[in-house]
Scaffold this motif. Structure first.
Motif, PDB file in Angstrom:
ATOM      1  N   THR A 191       2.758  11.056  -8.971  1.00  0.00           N
ATOM      2  CA  THR A 191       2.670   9.596  -8.895  1.00  0.00           C
ATOM      3  C   THR A 191       3.706   8.965  -9.819  1.00  0.00           C
ATOM      4  O   THR A 191       3.565   8.993 -11.041  1.00  0.00           O
ATOM      5  CB  THR A 191       1.262   9.116  -9.283  1.00  0.00           C
ATOM      6  N   HIS A 192       4.770   8.433  -9.233  1.00  0.00           N
ATOM      7  CA  HIS A 192       5.879   7.811  -9.967  1.00  0.00           C
ATOM      8  C   HIS A 192       6.480   8.780 -10.988  1.00  0.00           C
ATOM      9  O   HIS A 192       6.766   8.413 -12.131  1.00  0.00           O
ATOM     10  CB  HIS A 192       5.419   6.506 -10.644  1.00  0.00           C
TER      11      HIS A 192
ATOM     12  N   ASP B 228       3.018   1.324  -4.795  1.00  0.00           N
ATOM     13  CA  ASP B 228       4.265   2.061  -4.997  1.00  0.00           C
ATOM     14  C   ASP B 228       5.222   1.277  -5.883  1.00  0.00           C
ATOM     15  O   ASP B 228       5.355   0.061  -5.771  1.00  0.00           O
ATOM     16  CB  ASP B 228       4.926   2.360  -3.660  1.00  0.00           C
TER      17      ASP B 228
ATOM     18  N   TYR C 263       8.852   2.323  -6.496  1.00  0.00           N
ATOM     19  CA  TYR C 263       9.941   3.273  -6.313  1.00  0.00           C
ATOM     20  C   TYR C 263      10.978   3.169  -7.432  1.00  0.00           C
ATOM     21  O   TYR C 263      11.632   4.160  -7.773  1.00  0.00           O
ATOM     22  CB  TYR C 263      10.618   3.091  -4.951  1.00  0.00           C
TER      23      TYR C 263
ATOM     24  N   VAL D 102       5.555   8.679  -5.062  1.00  0.00           N
ATOM     25  CA  VAL D 102       5.111   7.323  -5.379  1.00  0.00           C
ATOM     26  C   VAL D 102       3.621   7.199  -5.101  1.00  0.00           C
ATOM     27  O   VAL D 102       3.045   7.976  -4.336  1.00  0.00           O
ATOM     28  CB  VAL D 102       5.873   6.262  -4.551  1.00  0.00           C
ATOM     29  N   ASP D 103       3.013   6.194  -5.729  1.00  0.00           N
ATOM     30  CA  ASP D 103       1.619   5.870  -5.450  1.00  0.00           C
ATOM     31  C   ASP D 103       1.532   5.242  -4.058  1.00  0.00           C
ATOM     32  O   ASP D 103       2.540   4.908  -3.439  1.00  0.00           O
ATOM     33  CB  ASP D 103       1.090   4.920  -6.523  1.00  0.00           C
ATOM     34  N   ASP D 104       0.314   5.044  -3.574  1.00  0.00           N
ATOM     35  CA  ASP D 104       0.091   4.708  -2.174  1.00  0.00           C
ATOM     36  C   ASP D 104       0.706   3.364  -1.761  1.00  0.00           C
ATOM     37  O   ASP D 104       0.258   2.302  -2.205  1.00  0.00           O
ATOM     38  CB  ASP D 104      -1.409   4.673  -1.891  1.00  0.00           C
ATOM     39  N   PRO D 105       1.711   3.388  -0.878  1.00  0.00           N
ATOM     40  CA  PRO D 105       2.291   2.142  -0.397  1.00  0.00           C
ATOM     41  C   PRO D 105       1.325   1.315   0.448  1.00  0.00           C
ATOM     42  O   PRO D 105       1.500   0.095   0.582  1.00  0.00           O
ATOM     43  CB  PRO D 105       3.489   2.603   0.447  1.00  0.00           C
TER      44      PRO D 105
ATOM     45  N   VAL E 161       9.707   2.638   1.832  1.00  0.00           N
ATOM     46  CA  VAL E 161       9.728   3.770   0.909  1.00  0.00           C
ATOM     47  C   VAL E 161      10.607   4.882   1.456  1.00  0.00           C
ATOM     48  O   VAL E 161      11.391   5.491   0.717  1.00  0.00           O
ATOM     49  CB  VAL E 161       8.295   4.269   0.641  1.00  0.00           C
TER      50      VAL E 161
ATOM     51  N   THR F 261       4.779  10.856  -0.375  1.00  0.00           N
ATOM     52  CA  THR F 261       4.084   9.576  -0.400  1.00  0.00           C
ATOM     53  C   THR F 261       2.860   9.708   0.488  1.00  0.00           C
ATOM     54  O   THR F 261       2.830  10.547   1.397  1.00  0.00           O
ATOM     55  CB  THR F 261       4.993   8.436   0.103  1.00  0.00           C
TER      56      THR F 261
END
Length: 309
Positions: free
Chosen positions: A150-151, A176, A178, A168-171, A203, A196
């Motif tokens: 996560t990031h 997210d 980025y 990345v965290d959940d868009p 993203v 992702t």
């Protein structure tokens, strides 16, 4: 009467048979640098685990017999506040293999009943259920050696080869960021891999612009309900329907792999023409013949069992 009977039979099949027809999808993707050795990557996503789903847990645990070099988990593991032990039990043998993960919306919040029309007419408003114990799951995965992406950007050694990874965290929840991982990954790596949960184009474009070879995602459930000859009806994100599951090119150089996942919301426990799946990807050097002209994608049952839920 005939239409009613057909509809009833279809619903019974979708709810009672296909959603438990655990399936292994296999694909060969030419994404490694020249001279790299092939890698076997197991992609798991969208377990949506309930505590009593024993056959799903057994089937996922048996995937360790495939002996992957790397496991990628793209989120939505939980569907119940007491499901963390069930997820850890399912992933148990795979936790001895190098692994990376990010979380999805249903790791953070439990599912809630929704009007199905919301999927046909998307809204930016999100309906969240009760918070789920994602921190407990994160701690259990990290304790066994898996990396939370996560990031985060990292350089991993997988089967003796350097792999540049980032996530990345959940868009889908617009979590997210980025910018936290932006920049070109290590060019000496055998593979530049992004992950992702939701494959939102914004993203994917960012990963492609930075020079990633492959991005792996879940979230779509492959459409969950597909019409033969037409495909997915919706993707529940901005991704086009043709990419709702499986491998496709994104731009000129990057590949995208979207898992149709292994679960459903407990409030929509049906699948049609879209069996629950995990994916075993064989990654090979870019000079390998293109799978577009040399088919390398297939689906086949792996193991057996009936879910008790």
């Amino acid at each position: 009467m005939g239409t009613t009977a057909l509809g009833t039979a279809t619903l019974a099949y979708a709810a009672g048979i296909e959603r438990r027809h655990w399936t292994l999808r296999q694909a060969t993707l030419p994404v490694l640098s020249e001279g790299a050795r092939s890698l076997r990557v197991l992609h798991i996503s969208d377990l949506h685990m309930m505590p009593n789903q024993r056959s799903k847990q057994r089937w996922v645990a048996a995937l360790a017999d495939l002996k992957p070099d790397l496991v990628v988990n793209t989120g939505d593991n939980l569907a119940h506040r007491q499901a963390v032990p069930a997820v850890v039990r399912a992933l148990g043998p795979l936790l001895d293999v190098p692994g990376v993960f990010v979380f999805g919306s249903n790791d953070y919040y439990a599912p809630r009943p929704k009007n199905p029309a919301r999927y046909l007419f998307p809204s930016k408003k999100r309906i969240h259920g009760v918070p789920l114990p994602w921190r407990d799951l994160r701690a259990a995965l990290i304790e066994r050696g898996w990396l939370d992406l996560t990031h985060v950007r990292r350089l991993l050694m997988v089967d003796g080869q350097p792999i540049a990874v980032a996530g990345v965290d959940d868009p889908h929840l617009r979590r997210d960021r980025y910018a936290d991982i932006a920049g070109r990954p290590d060019r000496s790596a055998a593979l530049r891999l992004g992950i992702t949960h939701s494959p939102e184009p914004r993203v994917l474009d960012a990963f492609a612009a930075d020079g990633y070879d492959l991005v792996m995602a879940g979230h779509t459930h492959g459409g969950q309900l597909r019409i033969p000859g037409y495909g997915a009806i919706v993707t529940n994100c901005e991704l086009d329907r043709s990419r709702a599951r499986g491998a496709s090119r994104w731009g000129v150089h990057m590949w995208l792999h979207v898992s149709a996942g292994l679960g459903t919301s407990p409030y929509a426990p049906v699948r049609f023409a879209c069996p629950p799946e995990a994916s075993l990807l064989t990654l090979v050097p870019r000079s390998t013949p293109d799978p577009d002209t040399h088919p390398g994608i297939e689906r086949a049952p792996f193991g057996a069992g009936a879910d008790v839920s």
